[in-house]
Design a protein around this motif. Structure first.
Motif, mmCIF file in Angstrom:
data_model
loop_
_atom_site.group_PDB
_atom_site.id
_atom_site.type_symbol
_atom_site.label_atom_id
_atom_site.label_comp_id
_atom_site.label_asym_id
_atom_site.label_seq_id
_atom_site.Cartn_x
_atom_site.Cartn_y
_atom_site.Cartn_z
ATOM 1 N N THR A 98 0.864 -1.177 0.000
ATOM 2 C CA THR A 98 0.000 0.000 0.000
ATOM 3 C C THR A 98 0.905 1.232 0.000
ATOM 4 O O THR A 98 2.098 1.137 0.322
ATOM 5 C CB THR A 98 -0.912 0.059 1.239
ATOM 6 O OG1 THR A 98 -0.101 0.215 2.412
ATOM 7 C CG2 THR A 98 -1.780 -1.193 1.374
ATOM 8 N N TRP A 99 0.324 2.381 -0.327
ATOM 9 C CA TRP A 99 1.092 3.615 -0.248
ATOM 10 C C TRP A 99 1.556 3.849 1.179
ATOM 11 O O TRP A 99 2.680 4.283 1.415
ATOM 12 C CB TRP A 99 0.266 4.806 -0.737
ATOM 13 C CG TRP A 99 0.108 4.871 -2.222
ATOM 14 C CD1 TRP A 99 -1.067 4.763 -2.916
ATOM 15 C CD2 TRP A 99 1.127 5.060 -3.205
ATOM 16 N NE1 TRP A 99 -0.830 4.867 -4.264
ATOM 17 C CE2 TRP A 99 0.510 5.062 -4.468
ATOM 18 C CE3 TRP A 99 2.500 5.228 -3.139
ATOM 19 C CZ2 TRP A 99 1.223 5.228 -5.650
ATOM 20 C CZ3 TRP A 99 3.214 5.389 -4.320
ATOM 21 C CH2 TRP A 99 2.575 5.390 -5.553
ATOM 22 N N GLY A 100 0.701 3.540 2.146
ATOM 23 C CA GLY A 100 1.065 3.732 3.549
ATOM 24 C C GLY A 100 2.276 2.903 3.948
ATOM 25 O O GLY A 100 3.129 3.364 4.709
ATOM 26 N N LYS A 101 2.376 1.692 3.437
ATOM 27 C CA LYS A 101 3.525 0.842 3.753
ATOM 28 C C LYS A 101 4.806 1.369 3.107
ATOM 29 O O LYS A 101 5.873 1.299 3.702
ATOM 30 C CB LYS A 101 3.249 -0.600 3.334
ATOM 31 C CG LYS A 101 2.204 -1.262 4.216
ATOM 32 C CD LYS A 101 1.914 -2.676 3.792
ATOM 33 C CE LYS A 101 0.852 -3.273 4.701
ATOM 34 N NZ LYS A 101 0.577 -4.672 4.359
ATOM 35 N N ILE A 102 4.680 1.895 1.899
ATOM 36 C CA ILE A 102 5.849 2.473 1.239
ATOM 37 C C ILE A 102 6.334 3.685 2.031
ATOM 38 O O ILE A 102 7.530 3.845 2.288
ATOM 39 C CB ILE A 102 5.527 2.837 -0.226
ATOM 40 C CG1 ILE A 102 5.260 1.560 -1.030
ATOM 41 C CG2 ILE A 102 6.669 3.651 -0.844
ATOM 42 C CD1 ILE A 102 4.712 1.804 -2.425
ATOM 43 N N ILE A 103 5.404 4.525 2.454
ATOM 44 C CA ILE A 103 5.761 5.694 3.249
ATOM 45 C C ILE A 103 6.356 5.255 4.584
ATOM 46 O O ILE A 103 7.300 5.863 5.089
ATOM 47 C CB ILE A 103 4.535 6.612 3.461
ATOM 48 C CG1 ILE A 103 4.003 7.126 2.128
ATOM 49 C CG2 ILE A 103 4.872 7.776 4.388
ATOM 50 C CD1 ILE A 103 4.995 7.911 1.301
ATOM 51 N N THR A 104 5.837 4.174 5.160
ATOM 52 C CA THR A 104 6.368 3.660 6.423
ATOM 53 C C THR A 104 7.813 3.189 6.257
ATOM 54 O O THR A 104 8.645 3.406 7.144
ATOM 55 C CB THR A 104 5.476 2.514 6.957
ATOM 56 O OG1 THR A 104 4.162 3.030 7.173
ATOM 57 C CG2 THR A 104 6.025 1.938 8.254
ATOM 58 N N ILE A 105 8.132 2.567 5.145
ATOM 59 C CA ILE A 105 9.517 2.164 4.860
ATOM 60 C C ILE A 105 10.421 3.397 4.864
ATOM 61 O O ILE A 105 11.479 3.408 5.494
ATOM 62 C CB ILE A 105 9.606 1.394 3.521
ATOM 63 C CG1 ILE A 105 9.004 -0.005 3.676
ATOM 64 C CG2 ILE A 105 11.055 1.319 3.023
ATOM 65 C CD1 ILE A 105 8.834 -0.768 2.372
ATOM 66 N N PHE A 106 9.985 4.439 4.173
ATOM 67 C CA PHE A 106 10.768 5.673 4.155
ATOM 68 C C PHE A 106 10.856 6.296 5.550
ATOM 69 O O PHE A 106 11.901 6.800 5.944
ATOM 70 C CB PHE A 106 10.166 6.687 3.177
ATOM 71 C CG PHE A 106 10.421 6.384 1.727
ATOM 72 C CD1 PHE A 106 11.675 6.032 1.273
ATOM 73 C CD2 PHE A 106 9.397 6.468 0.800
ATOM 74 C CE1 PHE A 106 11.925 5.769 -0.066
ATOM 75 C CE2 PHE A 106 9.625 6.211 -0.542
ATOM 76 C CZ PHE A 106 10.887 5.856 -0.979
ATOM 77 N N ALA A 107 9.757 6.260 6.294
ATOM 78 C CA ALA A 107 9.737 6.869 7.628
ATOM 79 C C ALA A 107 10.697 6.161 8.572
ATOM 80 O O ALA A 107 11.469 6.804 9.296
ATOM 81 C CB ALA A 107 8.319 6.860 8.197
#
Length: 183
Positions: A98-107
């Motif tokens: 999900t987009w949220g998981k991709i952002i979480t990886i970056f975070a």
């Protein structure tokens, strides 16, 4: 054809640029970067306690390595990068992206890099390469970075809890293996 040709290549190039700028805290005025940075900062703020616990477990690796070991920092860096990849794999297991998981990886990568500024470039490289290799097709199939819809990333809280449990298990096993190797 070079590595960054075509639509997929543009997505890969933008992904690496975003990863390096976010994690190494470089200024970038690109619209997608600014939106992603805002989401990354919100996730870091929202999950600071969880991320801090995960970083402490990762940091415990350095305490288990013999202080006299040659290339000690290289060993720590290699283990950190390997463990980051395991954590990312857990987050997107079964290709549940999900987009949220991709952002979480970056975070999470950004959070670690802020604590370990001396290896921020290495963390950025590992994270960027991971996203490029594993997620470029998904990003492209979902309209690329331009079409990313930022929803409330709290929906991924259960994934973060699963991520923490899995990462703590992986790190524990790594510590045991490292202890046995260095004995």
């Amino acid at each position: 054809m070079s590595y960054f040709d075509g639509e997929q290549g543009r997505t890969q190039a933008e992904t690496m640029e975003i990863a390096v700028a976010l994690i190494c805290q470089l200024p970038l005025q690109q619209e997608n970067y600014l939106r992603i940075k805002k989401q990354v900062d919100q996730i870091i703020h929202r999950h600071e306690i969880l991320f801090t616990g995960m970083v402490r477990k990762l940091d415990s690796l350095s305490k288990t390595i013999d202080r006299n070991e040659m290339n000690r920092q290289d060993i720590i860096d290699d283990l950190l990068c390997r463990d980051l990849t395991r954590i990312f794999n857990c987050l997107i297991q079964n290709d549940n992206v999900t987009w949220g998981k991709i952002i979480t990886i970056f975070a999470f990568s950004t959070f670690i890099a802020r604590k370990h500024n001396d290896i921020a470039d290495r963390i950025a490289c590992v994270t960027g390469q991971y996203v490029v290799k594993r997620l470029t097709s998904w990003i492209r199939d979902h309209g690329g970075w331009d079409s990313m819809v930022f929803m409330d990333c709290t929906a991924d809280t259960d994934s973060l809890n699963t991520l923490l449990t899995f990462s703590l298990t992986c790190i524990g096993l790594s510590l045991i293996g490292l202890f046995l190797v260095l004995r």
